[in-house]
Design a protein around this motif. Sequence first.
Motif, PDB file in Angstrom:
ATOM      1  N   SER A 189       7.229  -6.380   7.816  1.00  0.00           N
ATOM      2  CA  SER A 189       7.523  -5.110   7.138  1.00  0.00           C
ATOM      3  C   SER A 189       7.013  -5.118   5.707  1.00  0.00           C
ATOM      4  N   SER A 190       7.186  -6.234   5.002  1.00  0.00           N
ATOM      5  CA  SER A 190       6.722  -6.297   3.610  1.00  0.00           C
ATOM      6  C   SER A 190       5.204  -6.244   3.530  1.00  0.00           C
ATOM      7  N   ASN A 191       4.505  -6.898   4.459  1.00  0.00           N
ATOM      8  CA  ASN A 191       3.043  -6.813   4.479  1.00  0.00           C
ATOM      9  C   ASN A 191       2.575  -5.383   4.732  1.00  0.00           C
ATOM     10  N   THR A 192       3.257  -4.701   5.647  1.00  0.00           N
ATOM     11  CA  THR A 192       2.913  -3.311   5.948  1.00  0.00           C
ATOM     12  C   THR A 192       3.144  -2.421   4.742  1.00  0.00           C
ATOM     13  N   TRP A 193       4.298  -2.574   4.104  1.00  0.00           N
ATOM     14  CA  TRP A 193       4.626  -1.763   2.930  1.00  0.00           C
ATOM     15  C   TRP A 193       3.633  -1.986   1.798  1.00  0.00           C
ATOM     16  N   LYS A 194       3.214  -3.230   1.611  1.00  0.00           N
ATOM     17  CA  LYS A 194       2.379  -3.558   0.463  1.00  0.00           C
ATOM     18  C   LYS A 194       0.922  -3.121   0.651  1.00  0.00           C
ATOM     19  N   ASP A 195       0.399  -3.190   1.862  1.00  0.00           N
ATOM     20  CA  ASP A 195      -1.025  -2.937   2.079  1.00  0.00           C
ATOM     21  C   ASP A 195      -1.336  -1.634   2.799  1.00  0.00           C
ATOM     22  N   MET A 196      -0.303  -0.914   3.237  1.00  0.00           N
ATOM     23  CA  MET A 196      -0.539   0.289   4.029  1.00  0.00           C
ATOM     24  C   MET A 196      -1.337   1.333   3.266  1.00  0.00           C
ATOM     25  N   GLY A 197      -0.930   1.630   2.046  1.00  0.00           N
ATOM     26  CA  GLY A 197      -1.608   2.674   1.280  1.00  0.00           C
ATOM     27  C   GLY A 197      -3.022   2.301   0.901  1.00  0.00           C
ATOM     28  N   PHE A 198      -3.238   1.028   0.534  1.00  0.00           N
ATOM     29  CA  PHE A 198      -4.580   0.600   0.139  1.00  0.00           C
ATOM     30  C   PHE A 198      -5.532   0.626   1.327  1.00  0.00           C
ATOM     31  N   ASN A 199      -5.068   0.176   2.499  1.00  0.00           N
ATOM     32  CA  ASN A 199      -5.924   0.202   3.689  1.00  0.00           C
ATOM     33  C   ASN A 199      -6.215   1.625   4.149  1.00  0.00           C
ATOM     34  N   ALA A 200      -5.334   2.560   3.824  1.00  0.00           N
ATOM     35  CA  ALA A 200      -5.564   3.951   4.217  1.00  0.00           C
ATOM     36  C   ALA A 200      -6.762   4.556   3.490  1.00  0.00           C
ATOM     37  N   ILE A 201      -7.138   3.975   2.347  1.00  0.00           N
ATOM     38  CA  ILE A 201      -8.275   4.512   1.588  1.00  0.00           C
ATOM     39  C   ILE A 201      -9.549   4.457   2.430  1.00  0.00           C
ATOM     40  N   MET A 202      -9.732   3.371   3.191  1.00  0.00           N
ATOM     41  CA  MET A 202     -10.936   3.247   4.014  1.00  0.00           C
ATOM     42  C   MET A 202     -10.983   4.322   5.094  1.00  0.00           C
ATOM     43  N   TYR A 203      -9.833   4.624   5.673  1.00  0.00           N
ATOM     44  CA  TYR A 203      -9.799   5.671   6.701  1.00  0.00           C
ATOM     45  C   TYR A 203      -9.986   7.056   6.079  1.00  0.00           C
ATOM     46  N   LEU A 204      -9.437   7.269   4.883  1.00  0.00           N
ATOM     47  CA  LEU A 204      -9.646   8.548   4.204  1.00  0.00           C
ATOM     48  C   LEU A 204     -11.121   8.751   3.856  1.00  0.00           C
ATOM     49  N   ALA A 205     -11.782   7.658   3.463  1.00  0.00           N
ATOM     50  CA  ALA A 205     -13.217   7.761   3.184  1.00  0.00           C
ATOM     51  C   ALA A 205     -14.002   8.091   4.449  1.00  0.00           C
TER      52      ALA A 205
END
Length: 323
Positions: A189-205
């Motif tokens: 859960s902590s890994n998901t919380w910490k990296d979820m938003g940053f990894n979403a940048i690649m999908y938004l691009a």
Amino acid sequence: MRAYADAQMPGKPTQTRGRSWKRLRQQKWLWLMILPAFICTLLFSYGPMFGLYMAFINYQPGGASFFGSFFHSDFVGLQWFEYFLNNGDFRIILRNTLAQSLLSLLLGFPAPIILALAINEVRQRAFKRVVQTVSYLPHFISWVIAANIIVTLLASDGLLNKVLVLLHVTNEPIAFFQNGHYFWWIIASSNTWKDMGFNAIMYLAAIASINPELYEAGRVDGGSRWRLMLHITLPSLRPTIVILMILAVGGVLNAGFDQQYLLQNDTILQYSDVIDTYTYRYGLQNSMFSYGAAVGLFKSVVAFMLVLMVNNIAKRVNDQSLF
């Protein structure tokens, strides 16, 4: 005609080399710009690889210089690898590493995709920017601060236990850091919380590069926003998803070090100890440098094989691959 072709064949490599040198001279300034990065890669990425030899020797620091002790150590071959595989800790370490990594993959891989799709559907630009900024902000928080936040939140008198008791979910506070099974979910859960938003940048691009005419054609055909997302956005994200999945599976043995080291304790060591913390404890704290190098090399080799395997499967099934 064949004689003429055979006569011309020897000249083709020369012409190709001539064109290559001409192109190289034309792009010399670009190559000079790349040269510092190339030198840094050689020095800091490939240069230290000679240290892998430590995994095959019995290295013990002595009074001589490092290189003197390093190259004069006894060669033991695969002895350290056999010791690790036959050691009783191997199953426990591998179980903990796979459990934490697979749970992190299960929770953390679809989360940024869902977040990117949700942010893309927001029409108010100001609100979209606020949500996107807040979501990837935890990525820039160090694990020292993040671990303190998690420990405070999950403490016996922490906010989560107070909410659970208030809602009568439990009658007494839960000791999250005294039960190893909880620890696996805490890490995921902590890994998901910490990296979820940053990894979403690649999908938004990737979403931003989709041709808008596809959406216009879908609206003309009467497609709702849900159907446009399902039949246009998600299929367009498939190459990005496949490549990131290959990289994620390749790092399945890389459960991390910072979060485990900061959140674990002696009570749950049987559930929290992973390959990285195990390597640190034996390789550095116990001064078993060759053993730690062998364990690290084992993890890297397995990760490389997983990348090749998943890449080959993706190429055959979905015609998408990393290389």
